[in-house]
Design a protein around this motif. Structure first.
Motif, short mmCIF file in Angstrom:
data_model
loop_
_atom_site.label_atom_id
_atom_site.label_comp_id
_atom_site.label_asym_id
_atom_site.label_seq_id
_atom_site.Cartn_x
_atom_site.Cartn_y
_atom_site.Cartn_z
N UNK A 162 19.18 2.63 2.48
CA UNK A 162 17.90 1.70 1.61
C UNK A 162 16.91 1.93 2.05
N UNK A 163 16.44 3.61 2.95
CA UNK A 163 15.47 2.75 3.96
C UNK A 163 14.72 4.23 2.96
N UNK A 164 15.17 5.80 2.58
CA UNK A 164 15.26 7.11 1.78
C UNK A 164 14.87 6.23 -0.05
N UNK A 165 14.17 7.87 -0.01
CA UNK A 165 14.04 7.93 -1.54
C UNK A 165 15.78 8.24 -2.52
N UNK A 166 16.70 8.33 -1.79
CA UNK A 166 18.04 8.07 -2.24
C UNK A 166 18.33 7.30 -2.66
N UNK A 167 18.25 5.78 -2.00
CA UNK A 167 18.18 4.77 -3.21
C UNK A 167 17.02 4.21 -3.71
N UNK A 168 16.38 5.54 -4.40
CA UNK A 168 15.17 4.89 -5.01
C UNK A 168 15.05 3.83 -6.27
N UNK A 169 16.50 3.65 -7.39
CA UNK A 169 16.44 2.76 -8.15
C UNK A 169 17.57 1.39 -7.32
N UNK A 170 17.55 1.15 -6.43
CA UNK A 170 18.09 -0.14 -5.79
C UNK A 170 17.11 -0.79 -5.02
N UNK A 171 17.22 -2.17 -5.76
CA UNK A 171 16.45 -2.91 -5.67
C UNK A 171 17.45 -4.65 -6.10
N UNK B 203 5.78 -1.71 -6.66
CA UNK B 203 6.75 -0.76 -6.01
C UNK B 203 7.71 -1.14 -4.06
N UNK B 204 7.87 -2.17 -4.31
CA UNK B 204 8.40 -2.54 -3.07
C UNK B 204 9.50 -2.87 -3.35
N UNK B 205 10.59 -2.45 -2.63
CA UNK B 205 12.02 -2.82 -2.88
C UNK B 205 12.41 -3.39 -1.57
N UNK B 206 13.29 -3.84 -1.79
CA UNK B 206 13.33 -5.27 -1.10
C UNK B 206 15.89 -5.53 -1.55
N UNK B 207 16.07 -4.62 -0.24
CA UNK B 207 16.93 -4.92 -0.53
C UNK B 207 18.16 -6.03 0.90
N UNK B 208 19.29 -6.07 1.07
CA UNK B 208 20.06 -6.81 2.29
C UNK B 208 21.68 -6.01 2.42
N UNK C 86 9.87 -10.49 -6.30
CA UNK C 86 8.77 -10.77 -7.19
C UNK C 86 7.96 -9.14 -6.75
N UNK C 87 8.37 -8.61 -5.72
CA UNK C 87 7.56 -7.57 -5.40
C UNK C 87 7.98 -6.01 -6.49
N UNK C 88 9.32 -5.92 -7.08
CA UNK C 88 9.81 -4.80 -7.37
C UNK C 88 8.76 -3.88 -8.45
N UNK C 89 8.07 -5.02 -9.10
CA UNK C 89 6.57 -4.63 -10.35
C UNK C 89 6.03 -3.95 -9.20
N UNK D 40 0.36 -0.80 0.38
CA UNK D 40 0.17 -0.08 0.39
C UNK D 40 1.20 1.40 -0.15
N UNK D 41 1.85 1.31 0.19
CA UNK D 41 3.13 2.23 1.38
C UNK D 41 4.08 2.48 0.14
N UNK D 42 4.19 1.41 -0.75
CA UNK D 42 4.76 1.50 -2.04
C UNK D 42 6.72 1.26 -0.99
N UNK D 43 7.17 0.24 -0.20
CA UNK D 43 7.24 -0.28 0.41
C UNK D 43 9.08 -0.36 -0.13
N UNK D 44 9.59 -0.52 2.15
CA UNK D 44 11.21 -1.20 1.82
C UNK D 44 11.56 -2.11 2.83
N UNK D 45 11.80 -3.07 2.24
CA UNK D 45 12.50 -4.37 3.16
C UNK D 45 13.87 -4.13 3.27
#
Length: 256
Positions: free
Chosen positions: A234-243, A181-186, A176-179, A136-141
């Protein structure tokens, strides 16, 4: 570059009372996020003001503590419910984890299951519990793996197995969730000065400290703040294209 702004967002951090998790909570709160601190204990292992109290005292952010055993589904659902009450999770930081040195031939099935339950299964099912809010929020994991999830070690076979699983889980969820709007990084920390490596292992303060230090090109161990800075990025918009990425924070030791 402007400072990250997480105002109006809600971040869930497991293992948020102490060490790396505590610093991540404080960093995200300083950037404006409201925090759900999910942990088995309220007080930091090293003493001091509980993380959620410090946030409300020192920042403009809200914070709530949830007594959470990440291996228990009811506790994971309580975390999700609390985040929903605060407006819905935008960020999930799967930080809680345990470490165990071992002799491979002596590891019991019970010990192995416990390590995997905390380090892998909890990451999987807490993410599952929060995924609708994150969508719902375009989240980040942000999943805390380890350099042990990149390189195998004969001294830590079970731990490497668990952290390698977190790494591939991260890549799979990002796909799975990038399309949607959810970005997942380690994040893959090296040796960080926390109670885990000073008391539980111990690496720092033990006989092997100097040997470990010589494997780090910067010749110093990391601090929890170093990992918190990576999490904030990774939580911020500064990593908006990092997934689907592994951010290694180890002073260069992995590549020597």
């Amino acid at each position: 570059m402007s400072q990250p702004d997480l105002s109006g967002e809600v971040a869930v951090v497991t293992g948020g009372s102490s060490g790396i998790g505590r610093e991540i909570c404080l960093s995200l709160a300083d950037a404006g996020a409201d925090i759900v601190v999910a942990d088995l204990r309220t007080e930091p292992r090293t003493g001091g003001t509980p993380t959620h109290e410090r946030i409300t005292q020192e920042t403009d952010s809200d914070a709530r503590f949830v007594d959470c055993d990440v291996t228990e589904q009811d506790d994971r659902q309580t975390v999700a419910t609390t985040a929903a009450e605060m407006g819905g999770a935008d960020v999930l930081v799967n930080n809680a984890g345990i470490f165990r040195g071992e002799e491979f031939s002596e590891v019991t099935e019970e010990e192995f299951d416990q390590l995997m339950a905390v380090n892998v299964k909890a990451v999987y099912f807490l993410t599952q519990a929060l995924i609708d809010q994150l969508l719902d929020e375009g989240g980040r994991v942000i999943n805390l793996s380890s350099v042990a999830g990149l390189e195998g070690s004969g001294d830590f076979v079970s731990y490497c197995t668990s952290k390698g699983a977190v790494r591939l889980m991260t890549y799979s969820l990002a796909d799975k969730y990038g399309p949607e709007g959810v970005r997942v990084n380690a994040i893959h920390p090296g040796i960080i000065e926390t109670s885990m490596v000073t008391e539980d292992v111990p690496i720092i303060g033990g006989e092997s400290e100097e040997a470990f230090l010589q494997t780090v090109p910067m010749r110093e161990f990391g601090q929890p703040e170093d990992i918190a800075d990576a999490a904030l990025y990774l939580a911020s918009d500064q990593s908006g294209y990092v997934n689907g990425e592994s951010l290694v924070v180890d002073g260069g030791s992995t590549h020597t």
